[in-house]
Design a protein around this motif. Structure first.
Motif, short mmCIF file in Angstrom:
data_model
loop_
_atom_site.label_atom_id
_atom_site.label_comp_id
_atom_site.label_asym_id
_atom_site.label_seq_id
_atom_site.Cartn_x
_atom_site.Cartn_y
_atom_site.Cartn_z
N SER A 157 0.80 -1.24 0.00
CA SER A 157 0.00 0.00 0.00
C SER A 157 0.83 1.28 0.00
O SER A 157 0.35 2.33 -0.42
CB SER A 157 -0.91 0.01 1.23
N ILE A 215 -6.94 7.47 8.69
CA ILE A 215 -7.99 6.66 8.05
C ILE A 215 -8.82 7.54 7.12
O ILE A 215 -9.12 7.14 5.97
CB ILE A 215 -8.89 6.00 9.11
N VAL A 216 -9.16 8.73 7.59
CA VAL A 216 -9.93 9.66 6.76
C VAL A 216 -9.16 10.01 5.50
O VAL A 216 -9.71 10.02 4.38
CB VAL A 216 -10.26 10.94 7.56
N ILE A 246 -6.77 8.27 4.06
CA ILE A 246 -6.65 7.11 3.18
C ILE A 246 -7.88 6.99 2.29
O ILE A 246 -7.78 6.76 1.08
CB ILE A 246 -6.45 5.82 4.01
N PHE A 247 -9.06 7.14 2.87
CA PHE A 247 -10.30 7.05 2.10
C PHE A 247 -10.43 8.21 1.11
O PHE A 247 -11.02 8.04 0.03
CB PHE A 247 -11.51 7.00 3.04
N LYS A 248 -9.87 9.35 1.47
CA LYS A 248 -9.92 10.50 0.56
C LYS A 248 -8.84 10.44 -0.50
O LYS A 248 -8.86 11.21 -1.47
CB LYS A 248 -9.77 11.80 1.36
N GLU A 296 -3.66 10.62 1.87
CA GLU A 296 -2.64 10.17 2.83
C GLU A 296 -1.28 10.09 2.14
O GLU A 296 -1.15 9.65 0.99
CB GLU A 296 -3.02 8.79 3.38
#
Length: 212
Positions: free
Chosen positions: A145, A194-195, A197-199, A202
């Motif tokens: 990742s 986490i926010v 990563i989803f956006k 990151e």
């Protein structure tokens, strides 16, 4: 006995409170690491801002803080002051105080890093085999990742899972409970990651930088 435990508790917190990234950045690069990159005073941001050498040193020292604090309980065991089960409980207690010290360091206004490296050092002292497995899991997730945060979270979550499944044989229940708590703590401290990563915002890191 009370004096020993009290003294080691304070020492554990103070060890954890050593702001390695901040002191190293100021001493060798004349910068405050908190004003650069992600603003986090930890090994990952040090790697990103100051490079591999600085990041490796900060990672090692932060892990050493957790390892030494956790190992203080072994001193009491070898002094025949406590039995093994009590020693394990004190290992968890002292190690946790070091993590709290890293998160809320007394030396820099109680604003520290996310505690992953210090937790790693604690786990190495507590259960070396499980710690090495967690490192391997982290490296695999990170390699795929390129997210340090995701690797840290997956490794911390799988740590108590592996112990519960008995992969490493019988384990003290207290270690499993500790693992669950640490997994929750690591995910909580990485909630903004986490926010991101989803956006898709990151920051990514690469073990081997791409050739230009």
């Amino acid at each position: 006995m009370i004096l020993f435990i009290t003294s080691f508790s304070i020492l554990s917190y103070l060890l954890g409170s050593i702001p390695t990234a901040i002191w190293y950045g100021n001493a060798y690069h004349s910068i405050d690491i908190r004003l650069h990159g992600s603003g986090n005073a930890g090994a990952t941001n040090t790697f990103r801002v100051l490079g591999k050498k600085a990041g490796s040193i900060v990672l090692f020292v932060d892990a050493l803080k957790g390892f030494l604090a956790t190992s203080l309980a072994s001193v009491l065991f070898y002094m025949h002051q406590v039995d093994w089960q009590t020693c394990v409980t004190l290992k968890i207690f002292f190690g946790f105080l070091a993590i709290i010290g890293h998160l809320l360091p007394v030396f820099c206004n109680f604003k520290g890093g996310k505690g992953v490296a210090t937790t790693l050092g604690m786990v190495l002292a507590l259960h070396p085999a499980a710690a090495l497995a967690s490192i391997l899991i982290f490296l695999v997730v990170f390699a795929i990742s390129h997210y340090v945060s995701l690797g840290s979270m997956v490794a911390s979550i799988l740590f108590p899972v592996l112990l519960t499944w008995g992969v490493f044989g019988p384990v003290e229940p207290a270690i499993i409970y500790f693992g669950i708590f640490i997994a929750v703590l690591v995910v909580f401290t990485h909630r903004m990651n986490i926010v991101r990563i989803f956006k898709g915002t990151e920051n990514r890191m690469y073990l081997i930088p791409a050739k230009k």
